[in-house]
Scaffold this motif. Sequence first.
Motif, PDB file in Angstrom:
ATOM      1  N   GLU A 158       0.831  -1.212   0.000  1.00 52.37           N
ATOM      2  CA  GLU A 158       0.000   0.000   0.000  1.00 52.37           C
ATOM      3  C   GLU A 158       0.864   1.260   0.000  1.00 52.37           C
ATOM      4  O   GLU A 158       0.550   2.254  -0.644  1.00 52.37           O
ATOM      5  CB  GLU A 158      -0.953  -0.003   1.212  1.00 52.37           C
ATOM      6  CG  GLU A 158      -2.281  -0.694   0.964  1.00 52.37           C
ATOM      7  CD  GLU A 158      -2.873  -0.388  -0.418  1.00 52.37           C
ATOM      8  OE1 GLU A 158      -3.143   0.803  -0.691  1.00 52.37           O
ATOM      9  OE2 GLU A 158      -3.056  -1.319  -1.221  1.00 52.37           O
ATOM     10  N   GLU A 159       1.968   1.191   0.765  1.00 48.80           N
ATOM     11  CA  GLU A 159       2.869   2.354   0.789  1.00 48.80           C
ATOM     12  C   GLU A 159       3.593   2.530  -0.550  1.00 48.80           C
ATOM     13  O   GLU A 159       3.813   3.657  -1.001  1.00 48.80           O
ATOM     14  CB  GLU A 159       3.860   2.220   1.952  1.00 48.80           C
ATOM     15  CG  GLU A 159       3.187   2.514   3.297  1.00 48.80           C
ATOM     16  CD  GLU A 159       3.990   2.042   4.502  1.00 48.80           C
ATOM     17  OE1 GLU A 159       3.747   2.568   5.599  1.00 48.80           O
ATOM     18  OE2 GLU A 159       4.837   1.129   4.369  1.00 48.80           O
ATOM     19  N   VAL A 160       3.935   1.402  -1.182  1.00 51.55           N
ATOM     20  CA  VAL A 160       4.531   1.484  -2.514  1.00 51.55           C
ATOM     21  C   VAL A 160       3.543   2.183  -3.455  1.00 51.55           C
ATOM     22  O   VAL A 160       3.889   3.101  -4.200  1.00 51.55           O
ATOM     23  CB  VAL A 160       4.878   0.067  -3.045  1.00 51.55           C
ATOM     24  CG1 VAL A 160       5.243   0.111  -4.523  1.00 51.55           C
ATOM     25  CG2 VAL A 160       6.023  -0.546  -2.228  1.00 51.55           C
ATOM     26  N   ARG A 161       2.293   1.761  -3.375  1.00 53.62           N
ATOM     27  CA  ARG A 161       1.239   2.366  -4.194  1.00 53.62           C
ATOM     28  C   ARG A 161       1.156   3.870  -3.911  1.00 53.62           C
ATOM     29  O   ARG A 161       1.043   4.688  -4.827  1.00 53.62           O
ATOM     30  CB  ARG A 161      -0.100   1.686  -3.885  1.00 53.62           C
ATOM     31  CG  ARG A 161      -1.303   2.252  -4.637  1.00 53.62           C
ATOM     32  CD  ARG A 161      -2.558   1.479  -4.261  1.00 53.62           C
ATOM     33  NE  ARG A 161      -2.485   0.100  -4.725  1.00 53.62           N
ATOM     34  CZ  ARG A 161      -2.899  -0.310  -5.919  1.00 53.62           C
ATOM     35  NH1 ARG A 161      -3.491   0.526  -6.743  1.00 53.62           N
ATOM     36  NH2 ARG A 161      -2.775  -1.563  -6.289  1.00 53.62           N
ATOM     37  N   SER A 162       1.237   4.239  -2.636  1.00 58.64           N
ATOM     38  CA  SER A 162       1.089   5.658  -2.284  1.00 58.64           C
ATOM     39  C   SER A 162       2.251   6.481  -2.842  1.00 58.64           C
ATOM     40  O   SER A 162       2.070   7.631  -3.240  1.00 58.64           O
ATOM     41  CB  SER A 162       0.973   5.828  -0.759  1.00 58.64           C
ATOM     42  OG  SER A 162       2.239   5.663  -0.145  1.00 58.64           O
ATOM     43  N   VAL A 163       3.455   5.892  -2.899  1.00 54.72           N
ATOM     44  CA  VAL A 163       4.593   6.633  -3.478  1.00 54.72           C
ATOM     45  C   VAL A 163       4.344   6.859  -4.973  1.00 54.72           C
ATOM     46  O   VAL A 163       4.518   7.964  -5.491  1.00 54.72           O
ATOM     47  CB  VAL A 163       5.934   5.877  -3.259  1.00 54.72           C
ATOM     48  CG1 VAL A 163       7.067   6.571  -4.019  1.00 54.72           C
ATOM     49  CG2 VAL A 163       6.264   5.796  -1.778  1.00 54.72           C
ATOM     50  N   PHE A 164       3.908   5.804  -5.667  1.00 54.80           N
ATOM     51  CA  PHE A 164       3.630   5.982  -7.101  1.00 54.80           C
ATOM     52  C   PHE A 164       2.513   7.006  -7.315  1.00 54.80           C
ATOM     53  O   PHE A 164       2.600   7.858  -8.199  1.00 54.80           O
ATOM     54  CB  PHE A 164       3.252   4.644  -7.754  1.00 54.80           C
ATOM     55  CG  PHE A 164       4.432   3.737  -7.979  1.00 54.80           C
ATOM     56  CD1 PHE A 164       5.571   4.196  -8.625  1.00 54.80           C
ATOM     57  CD2 PHE A 164       4.415   2.417  -7.546  1.00 54.80           C
ATOM     58  CE1 PHE A 164       6.674   3.359  -8.839  1.00 54.80           C
ATOM     59  CE2 PHE A 164       5.497   1.575  -7.755  1.00 54.80           C
ATOM     60  CZ  PHE A 164       6.631   2.050  -8.399  1.00 54.80           C
ATOM     61  N   LEU A 165       1.477   6.914  -6.492  1.00 54.81           N
ATOM     62  CA  LEU A 165       0.353   7.858  -6.641  1.00 54.81           C
ATOM     63  C   LEU A 165       0.836   9.295  -6.471  1.00 54.81           C
ATOM     64  O   LEU A 165       0.462  10.190  -7.233  1.00 54.81           O
ATOM     65  CB  LEU A 165      -0.741   7.551  -5.612  1.00 54.81           C
ATOM     66  CG  LEU A 165      -1.757   6.499  -6.050  1.00 54.81           C
ATOM     67  CD1 LEU A 165      -2.665   6.110  -4.883  1.00 54.81           C
ATOM     68  CD2 LEU A 165      -2.595   6.990  -7.241  1.00 54.81           C
ATOM     69  N   ALA A 166       1.722   9.494  -5.488  1.00 63.28           N
ATOM     70  CA  ALA A 166       2.241  10.851  -5.251  1.00 63.28           C
ATOM     71  C   ALA A 166       3.234  11.267  -6.333  1.00 63.28           C
ATOM     72  O   ALA A 166       3.578  12.444  -6.441  1.00 63.28           O
ATOM     73  CB  ALA A 166       2.904  10.911  -3.876  1.00 63.28           C
ATOM     74  N   SER A 167       3.708  10.293  -7.121  1.00 66.01           N
ATOM     75  CA  SER A 167       4.681  10.603  -8.171  1.00 66.01           C
ATOM     76  C   SER A 167       4.010  10.936  -9.508  1.00 66.01           C
ATOM     77  O   SER A 167       4.697  11.292 -10.466  1.00 66.01           O
ATOM     78  CB  SER A 167       5.635   9.421  -8.392  1.00 66.01           C
ATOM     79  OG  SER A 167       6.280   9.064  -7.199  1.00 66.01           O
ATOM     80  N   PHE A 168       2.684  10.768  -9.591  1.00 66.78           N
ATOM     81  CA  PHE A 168       1.990  11.192 -10.816  1.00 66.78           C
ATOM     82  C   PHE A 168       1.861  12.705 -10.826  1.00 66.78           C
ATOM     83  O   PHE A 168       1.785  13.344  -9.770  1.00 66.78           O
ATOM     84  CB  PHE A 168       0.591  10.564 -10.895  1.00 66.78           C
ATOM     85  CG  PHE A 168       0.599   9.112 -11.305  1.00 66.78           C
ATOM     86  CD1 PHE A 168       1.058   8.736 -12.562  1.00 66.78           C
ATOM     87  CD2 PHE A 168       0.143   8.124 -10.436  1.00 66.78           C
ATOM     88  CE1 PHE A 168       1.070   7.399 -12.945  1.00 66.78           C
ATOM     89  CE2 PHE A 168       0.146   6.783 -10.810  1.00 66.78           C
ATOM     90  CZ  PHE A 168       0.603   6.428 -12.070  1.00 66.78           C
ATOM     91  N   LYS A 169       1.803  13.244 -12.014  1.00 64.70           N
ATOM     92  CA  LYS A 169       1.600  14.690 -12.159  1.00 64.70           C
ATOM     93  C   LYS A 169       0.207  15.019 -11.658  1.00 64.70           C
ATOM     94  O   LYS A 169      -0.735  14.264 -11.930  1.00 64.70           O
ATOM     95  CB  LYS A 169       1.689  15.040 -13.650  1.00 64.70           C
ATOM     96  CG  LYS A 169       1.994  16.468 -13.943  1.00 64.70           C
ATOM     97  CD  LYS A 169       2.051  16.636 -15.460  1.00 64.70           C
ATOM     98  CE  LYS A 169       3.261  17.419 -15.874  1.00 64.70           C
ATOM     99  NZ  LYS A 169       3.510  17.353 -17.299  1.00 64.70           N
ATOM    100  N   GLU A 170       0.099  16.104 -10.937  1.00 62.88           N
ATOM    101  CA  GLU A 170      -1.233  16.474 -10.442  1.00 62.88           C
ATOM    102  C   GLU A 170      -2.136  16.819 -11.611  1.00 62.88           C
ATOM    103  O   GLU A 170      -1.717  17.471 -12.556  1.00 62.88           O
ATOM    104  CB  GLU A 170      -1.118  17.669  -9.482  1.00 62.88           C
ATOM    105  CG  GLU A 170      -0.654  17.218  -8.106  1.00 62.88           C
ATOM    106  CD  GLU A 170      -0.365  18.381  -7.184  1.00 62.88           C
ATOM    107  OE1 GLU A 170      -0.964  19.449  -7.384  1.00 62.88           O
ATOM    108  OE2 GLU A 170       0.467  18.192  -6.283  1.00 62.88           O
ATOM    109  N   GLU A 171      -3.389  16.332 -11.550  1.00 62.27           N
ATOM    110  CA  GLU A 171      -4.297  16.596 -12.688  1.00 62.27           C
ATOM    111  C   GLU A 171      -5.113  17.841 -12.452  1.00 62.27           C
ATOM    112  O   GLU A 171      -5.313  18.261 -11.331  1.00 62.27           O
ATOM    113  CB  GLU A 171      -5.216  15.397 -12.889  1.00 62.27           C
ATOM    114  CG  GLU A 171      -4.457  14.256 -13.561  1.00 62.27           C
ATOM    115  CD  GLU A 171      -5.229  12.940 -13.535  1.00 62.27           C
ATOM    116  OE1 GLU A 171      -6.250  12.840 -12.838  1.00 62.27           O
ATOM    117  OE2 GLU A 171      -4.789  12.015 -14.225  1.00 62.27           O
TER     118      GLU A 171
END
Length: 391
Positions: free
Chosen positions: A378-391
Motif C-alpha cells: 500500500e505504501e509502494v502504491r502511495s509513493v507511485f500515486l504521489a509521483s503522478f503529475k497532479e491533474e
Amino acid sequence: MLGNFTYCNPTRLYFGKNALEGLHEELPKYGKNVLLVFGGGSIKRNGIYEKVLGILKECGKEVFEDGGVMPNPTIEKVKEGVARARAARADLILAVGGGSVCDYAKAVSVSVNCEEDVWEKYFVRFEDVSCKVVPVGCVLTMVGTGSEMNGGSVITNPAEKLKVGHVFGDNVFPVFSVLNPEFTFTLPKYQMVSGIYDIMSHILEQYFSGTDDNTSDYISEGLLRSLIRSARVAVKDPLDYEARSNIMWTATWALNTLVAKGKTTDWMVHMLGQAVGAFTNATHGMTLSAVSMPYYKLILPCAVAKFARYAVNVWEVDPSGKTETAVALEGLKRMEAWMRELGLVMNISDLGATREMLDGLVGSTFIKEGGYKVLTKEEVRSVFLASFKEE
Ligand code: NZQ
Ligand code: ZN
C-alpha cells in the motif's frame, strides 16, 4: 564500523585526458580475440570508436563487433551477444559506452560458458557464477551507474515487465576501465543530468540506513557535497572539465562498494525506479528523480535524526532555533530545489507512466529491508500515486 566485511576492488582505473592510452598497457594481457561491444552509435559519431579501433589494431587484436546495445539492455539482446562471443571465441569483451553497455558486457561475460537459462539463473534465482567468466574491460562514455568499477548488471525482460539487477562478485568486476571525462562531453544534457541524479541516488541509498556512527557516512557526505557543487557548474557549462571530471570520479566512488561498507543499505528508490523503467523504458536516473521526493517524505518520520544530519552536513541548513523535523524538512526542500535547477524529471507521468499501470508498477516493485522503513504494498502504491503529475 559494525559487522564483518572484506574489501577488494580488482578494477584498474585509467583516469584523465590521456586515459585511453591505458589500453596499450591492458590489451596485451589478454588473448587475440576481442568482442567490441557498443550502443546505438554515439561512439561512431563522436570519434571514440575510431580511436579505440585504432589501438585494438595496433595491439594486433582480432576484433568482432557487437553493436546496438540499447539503453536498459534486454535479455534477448544478451542472448544474441552470447552467441557472438561464442562464435568469436572472445578472450576479452571491451565495452565502449555507458552503464547499459557495461552491464550488458558483464551479463554476456557470465553467460558465454553457462549452459543454463541465464535469465532464470542470474536474474530470477540470483545464483552465483559457476562457469568461467570472460574478462570485461570498459571505456566509459556516460557517467552515473558506477558499472565501470562494480559487479552490477541490470537487465530488462520486456515480456515479463521486469527490470532486475544482479550484483555479481569481484570476479565479474571489469578488469580495467578507462575514464576520460572528455568522452562524456557529447552527452545530451538530459543524459548528463540523469546520470548526475543516478550518482546522487546511489550515495543516498547507502547513506539512508543504519543509526551507528559510520565512516562510510562521512565519506558519502563529502561525495555528495562535491557532486552538488559540480552539478551546478556542469549544468551551466557542460564543457567545464573540472566539474565533469569531479562528477565522473564521484560516480565511480558512489557505487564501487566502498561507501556500502558497514551499512545495511536501502535501495528502495531504485526498486521503485526500476519498476517504472520496466513499464516505460525511461532513462534510469529520471525514474529515480521522479519517485525520490515522495519516497523520502514518506520515510522521513522514521529517521528524523539522519535526515536532519543530511540537511546540516550536506545542504548547509542552519539548525539553530529549529526543531529536528524542521531541519530535516528544510534539507529535503533544498534537495528538491537543486533537482529542479538541474532540470530533472519530477513525476512519473512525464516518463510515460499512467494510472492504468499502477497495479503493475506495484507488483513489479521488489521490497527491500535494509532502509529505515520496510514498505507495505500500500505504501509502494502511495509513493507511485504521489509521483503522478497532479491533474
Ligand atoms: O547507445 P548510444 O548511441 O551509445 O547512446 C547512449 C544512450 O542512448 C547515450 N550516450 C552514451 N554515451 C554518450 C552518449 N551519447 C552521446 N555521447 C556520449 N558520450 O546515452 C544514452 C544512455 O546510455 P546508457 O548506457 O543507457 O546510460 P547509463 O550509463 O545511465 O546506463 C543505464 C543502465 O545502467 C543500469 C540502469 O538500470 C540502466 O539499465 N544501472 C546499472 C548499475 C550498475 N551496473 O551498478 C546501477 C545503476 O543503478 C543502474 O541501475
Ligand atoms: Zn542507479
